[in-house]
Motif scaffolding. Structure first.
Motif, PDB file in Angstrom:
ATOM      1  N   ALA A  49       0.877  -1.166   0.000  1.00 40.12           N
ATOM      2  CA  ALA A  49       0.000   0.000   0.000  1.00 40.12           C
ATOM      3  C   ALA A  49       0.913   1.215   0.000  1.00 40.12           C
ATOM      4  CB  ALA A  49      -0.904   0.000   1.227  1.00 40.12           C
ATOM      5  N   GLY A  50       0.962   1.888  -1.125  1.00 38.76           N
ATOM      6  CA  GLY A  50       1.882   3.025  -1.241  1.00 38.76           C
ATOM      7  C   GLY A  50       3.311   2.551  -1.114  1.00 38.76           C
ATOM      8  N   ASP A  51       4.058   3.134  -0.194  1.00 41.97           N
ATOM      9  CA  ASP A  51       5.462   2.778  -0.002  1.00 41.97           C
ATOM     10  C   ASP A  51       5.676   1.765   1.119  1.00 41.97           C
ATOM     11  OD1 ASP A  51       6.338   4.371  -2.057  1.00 41.97           O
ATOM     12  OD2 ASP A  51       6.681   6.114  -0.780  1.00 41.97           O
ATOM     13  N   LEU A  52       4.591   1.140   1.587  1.00 43.75           N
ATOM     14  CA  LEU A  52       4.714   0.146   2.648  1.00 43.75           C
ATOM     15  C   LEU A  52       4.360  -1.242   2.134  1.00 43.75           C
ATOM     16  CD1 LEU A  52       3.112   1.944   5.731  1.00 43.75           C
ATOM     17  CD2 LEU A  52       5.541   1.656   5.192  1.00 43.75           C
ATOM     18  N   LEU A  53       5.122  -2.236   2.592  1.00 45.88           N
ATOM     19  CA  LEU A  53       4.829  -3.634   2.298  1.00 45.88           C
ATOM     20  C   LEU A  53       4.459  -4.303   3.610  1.00 45.88           C
ATOM     21  CD1 LEU A  53       4.917  -5.901   0.068  1.00 45.88           C
ATOM     22  CD2 LEU A  53       7.085  -6.551   1.143  1.00 45.88           C
ATOM     23  N   PHE A  54       3.304  -4.932   3.639  1.00 49.93           N
ATOM     24  CA  PHE A  54       2.816  -5.658   4.808  1.00 49.93           C
ATOM     25  C   PHE A  54       3.018  -7.138   4.528  1.00 49.93           C
ATOM     26  CE2 PHE A  54       0.734  -1.626   4.654  1.00 49.93           C
ATOM     27  CZ  PHE A  54       0.638  -1.217   5.974  1.00 49.93           C
ATOM     28  N   LEU A  55       3.871  -7.764   5.307  1.00 44.25           N
ATOM     29  CA  LEU A  55       4.193  -9.167   5.116  1.00 44.25           C
ATOM     30  C   LEU A  55       3.374  -9.997   6.097  1.00 44.25           C
ATOM     31  CD1 LEU A  55       6.051 -11.195   3.651  1.00 44.25           C
ATOM     32  CD2 LEU A  55       7.729 -10.802   5.466  1.00 44.25           C
ATOM     33  N   ALA A  56       2.660 -11.004   5.570  1.00 43.24           N
ATOM     34  CA  ALA A  56       1.875 -11.896   6.422  1.00 43.24           C
ATOM     35  C   ALA A  56       2.798 -12.639   7.378  1.00 43.24           C
ATOM     36  CB  ALA A  56       1.098 -12.886   5.555  1.00 43.24           C
TER      37      ALA A  56
END
Length: 152
Positions: A49-56
């Motif tokens: 999302a935008g410049d963030l990566l959310f890792l499960a």
């Protein structure tokens, strides 16, 4: 240990970021190229999302799909290798991680986990929360999810 104010801050920060009018739908992407791809699990390995990566959340699962033997430290080592691989698929490294949430089956294993964690991360460390949790996937001793930031 996670304190209530840390959880509230994290929730508010995520809500503020997600509700930002500058974040357009075209800037949100979900990725499923990891080892669980095509297995029918109802989640993506990561989402940008935008410049963030959310890792499960990742666990100490080896290439054979089973938890590695050896307890908390062996699982933590494999889990961190899995996180490194997932980040690499998105063009990132552990240096890009800004926040980790750690789930431990036994909070008494915190010190043993930290020994492994410090071999993979270096100061300044990412922000981090940790909590004891029962019933982790595959009876794992540890699970960790991360948020990473893309450089400008």
């Amino acid at each position: 240990m996670t304190h209530p104010h840390q959880l509230i801050f994290t929730i508010l920060a995520l809500w503020f970021f997600a509700s930002s009018p500058d974040l357009q739908a075209a800037e949100i992407a979900k990725f499923d190229e990891g080892p669980l791809a095509g297995m029918g699990y109802p989640f993506s390995e990561s989402a940008r999302a935008g410049d963030l990566l959310f890792l499960a959340g990742q666990i100490g699962e080896g290439a054979d799909g089973k938890l590695v033997a050896g307890g908390i430290q062996a699982e933590a080592e494999q889990m961190l290798l899995n996180i490194e691989a997932a980040l690499a698929r998105r063009g990132l490294t552990l240096e890009h991680v800004v926040k980790c949430t750690v789930f431990l089956a036994d909070i008494a294993e915190w010190g043993a986990f930290n020994e492994v964690y410090k071999k993979h991360f270096s100061p300044p460390y990412p922000a981090r929360s940790a909590l004891g949790a029962s019933g982790l996937a595959m009876n794992a001793r540890v699970e960790m999810e991360c948020i990473a930031g893309y450089p400008d």
